[in-house]
Design a protein around this motif. Structure first.
Motif, PDB file in Angstrom:
ATOM      1  N   GLY A   1       0.790  -1.215   0.000  1.00  0.00           N
ATOM      2  CA  GLY A   1       0.000   0.000   0.000  1.00  0.00           C
ATOM      3  C   GLY A   1       0.826   1.270   0.000  1.00  0.00           C
ATOM      4  O   GLY A   1       0.382   2.316   0.464  1.00  0.00           O
ATOM      5  N   GLY A   2       2.058   1.204  -0.515  1.00  0.00           N
ATOM      6  CA  GLY A   2       2.904   2.382  -0.544  1.00  0.00           C
ATOM      7  C   GLY A   2       3.620   2.665   0.769  1.00  0.00           C
ATOM      8  O   GLY A   2       4.213   3.732   0.934  1.00  0.00           O
ATOM      9  N   ALA A   3       3.566   1.718   1.711  1.00  0.00           N
ATOM     10  CA  ALA A   3       4.244   1.925   2.994  1.00  0.00           C
ATOM     11  C   ALA A   3       5.759   1.910   2.794  1.00  0.00           C
ATOM     12  O   ALA A   3       6.285   1.247   1.903  1.00  0.00           O
ATOM     13  CB  ALA A   3       3.834   0.840   3.985  1.00  0.00           C
ATOM     14  N   SER A   4       6.468   2.660   3.626  1.00  0.00           N
ATOM     15  CA  SER A   4       7.920   2.708   3.575  1.00  0.00           C
ATOM     16  C   SER A   4       8.491   1.744   4.606  1.00  0.00           C
ATOM     17  O   SER A   4       8.136   1.803   5.786  1.00  0.00           O
ATOM     18  CB  SER A   4       8.417   4.131   3.856  1.00  0.00           C
ATOM     19  OG  SER A   4       7.978   5.019   2.847  1.00  0.00           O
ATOM     20  N   VAL A   5       9.352   0.852   4.151  1.00  0.00           N
ATOM     21  CA  VAL A   5       9.961  -0.157   5.020  1.00  0.00           C
ATOM     22  C   VAL A   5      11.474  -0.036   4.913  1.00  0.00           C
ATOM     23  O   VAL A   5      11.992   0.600   3.992  1.00  0.00           O
ATOM     24  CB  VAL A   5       9.508  -1.578   4.619  1.00  0.00           C
ATOM     25  CG1 VAL A   5       8.010  -1.736   4.785  1.00  0.00           C
ATOM     26  CG2 VAL A   5       9.921  -1.887   3.175  1.00  0.00           C
ATOM     27  N   PRO A   6      12.217  -0.619   5.857  1.00  0.00           N
ATOM     28  CA  PRO A   6      13.684  -0.576   5.774  1.00  0.00           C
ATOM     29  C   PRO A   6      14.198  -1.112   4.444  1.00  0.00           C
ATOM     30  O   PRO A   6      13.698  -2.105   3.919  1.00  0.00           O
ATOM     31  CB  PRO A   6      14.129  -1.473   6.942  1.00  0.00           C
ATOM     32  CG  PRO A   6      13.002  -1.384   7.915  1.00  0.00           C
ATOM     33  CD  PRO A   6      11.754  -1.279   7.092  1.00  0.00           C
ATOM     34  N   ASP A   7      15.192  -0.430   3.890  1.00  0.00           N
ATOM     35  CA  ASP A   7      15.772  -0.819   2.600  1.00  0.00           C
ATOM     36  C   ASP A   7      16.881  -1.835   2.860  1.00  0.00           C
ATOM     37  O   ASP A   7      18.056  -1.484   3.006  1.00  0.00           O
ATOM     38  CB  ASP A   7      16.316   0.420   1.893  1.00  0.00           C
ATOM     39  CG  ASP A   7      16.660   0.145   0.435  1.00  0.00           C
ATOM     40  OD1 ASP A   7      16.888  -1.029   0.102  1.00  0.00           O
ATOM     41  OD2 ASP A   7      16.692   1.102  -0.357  1.00  0.00           O
ATOM     42  N   TYR A   8      16.514  -3.110   2.919  1.00  0.00           N
ATOM     43  CA  TYR A   8      17.495  -4.149   3.218  1.00  0.00           C
ATOM     44  C   TYR A   8      18.460  -4.381   2.065  1.00  0.00           C
ATOM     45  O   TYR A   8      19.579  -4.843   2.278  1.00  0.00           O
ATOM     46  CB  TYR A   8      16.777  -5.446   3.588  1.00  0.00           C
ATOM     47  CG  TYR A   8      16.104  -5.399   4.935  1.00  0.00           C
ATOM     48  CD1 TYR A   8      16.844  -5.509   6.106  1.00  0.00           C
ATOM     49  CD2 TYR A   8      14.730  -5.207   5.052  1.00  0.00           C
ATOM     50  CE1 TYR A   8      16.244  -5.449   7.345  1.00  0.00           C
ATOM     51  CE2 TYR A   8      14.109  -5.142   6.291  1.00  0.00           C
ATOM     52  CZ  TYR A   8      14.869  -5.271   7.428  1.00  0.00           C
ATOM     53  OH  TYR A   8      14.260  -5.198   8.662  1.00  0.00           O
TER      54      TYR A   8
END
Length: 266
Positions: A67-74
């Protein structure tokens, strides 16, 4: 030009390419394990790249930007962690200690880029209404370029300043801190697996979990062998469910035909 400078340039270019590739045709998926492997190839230590990339990949399991959420860029965390670990000659704990905060920092940049993309989208919409399709297509590049710069800026700073700074920090960090980071690096992949299992039908297929555990813990089967067993089991389950679904559909169809025949006879 020295080998280290060439490696620095290639790592920065790689940080730009993997983002653009992920937003486009996706030759190399923007997975942490793939990113770590590519950085390891550039730095001449693929095994370390796979180890660090695989660790961050396990951390990312069960985490998705839905849904366009921002998560850690692993993926970015694996890139930075692998680069610094190989360049400084340190271990996994350094990769986790530096890479994970970078991945978390990228959340803020990701939010900023998505906000700016709203203005880009409205600009493109106005150009479409005005019939300026060539300008609209040019503005369409703004979004991917901003996402690319999100990684390039961070990696450029790490590449130009990071190695010397990391070496200095490592010399003053107590041993108990690095040991703690190493333990945390071993626990985070387990947390990733737990998050993934939380959203999987484990209760329904608990037998598969038991088989996989027995193969790994007692029979010492490598992960590739367990994956082959898992793939075979998935095919069997799929074919069984497909056959069951087909039989139900045929049963419903036969029932409808019988009902229509009864009406016709009357």
């Amino acid at each position: 030009m020295s080998v280290e400078i060439i490696q620095d340039i290639l790592v920065v270019l790689l940080s730009a390419y993997v983002v653009m590739d992920n937003l486009g045709i996706t030759i190399f998926n923007y997975w942490a394990v793939i990113t770590g492997m590519l950085v390891g190839f550039i730095m001449g230590d693929v095994s370390t790249g796979l180890l660090i990339g695989g660790t961050f990949q396990l951390m990312s399991l069960g985490v998705a930007g839905l849904g366009g959420a921002s998560v850690p860029d692993y993926g970015l965390a694996a890139l930075v962690g692998t680069f610094l670990s190989i360049r400084t000659g340190s271990g996994l704990e350094t990769a986790v200690a530096v890479g994970l905060p970078v991945g978390l920092l990228a959340i803020n940049f990701d939010v900023l880029v998505k906000i700016l993309n709203n203005f880009v989208a409205h600009k493109m919409q106005r150009l479409v209404h005005e019939g300026k399709f060539k300008q609209m297509r040019l503005w369409g590049w703004a979004g991917p370029i901003m996402f690319m710069l999100k990684s390039v800026i961070i990696v450029t700073i790490i590449v130009t300043v990071g190695p010397g700074l990391v070496k200095a920090i490592l010399r003053v960090i107590p041993e108990w801190v690095t040991n703690g980071l190493n333990i945390a690096g071993g626990m985070l992949p387990v947390l990733g697996l737990a998050l993934l299992l939380r959203y999987m039908p484990v209760k329904k297929y608990f037998w598969a979990v038991l088989i996989g555990f027995a193969l790994s813990a007692y029979l010492k089967v490598p992960i590739i062998g367990i994956s082959i067993f898992g793939a075979a089991a998935a095919i069997v389950v799929y074919q069984s469910q497909l056959k069951e679904s087909t039989m139900k559909q045929n049963g419903v169809a036969n029932s409808l035909v019988a009902d229509e025949g009864d009406d016709y006879d009357e």
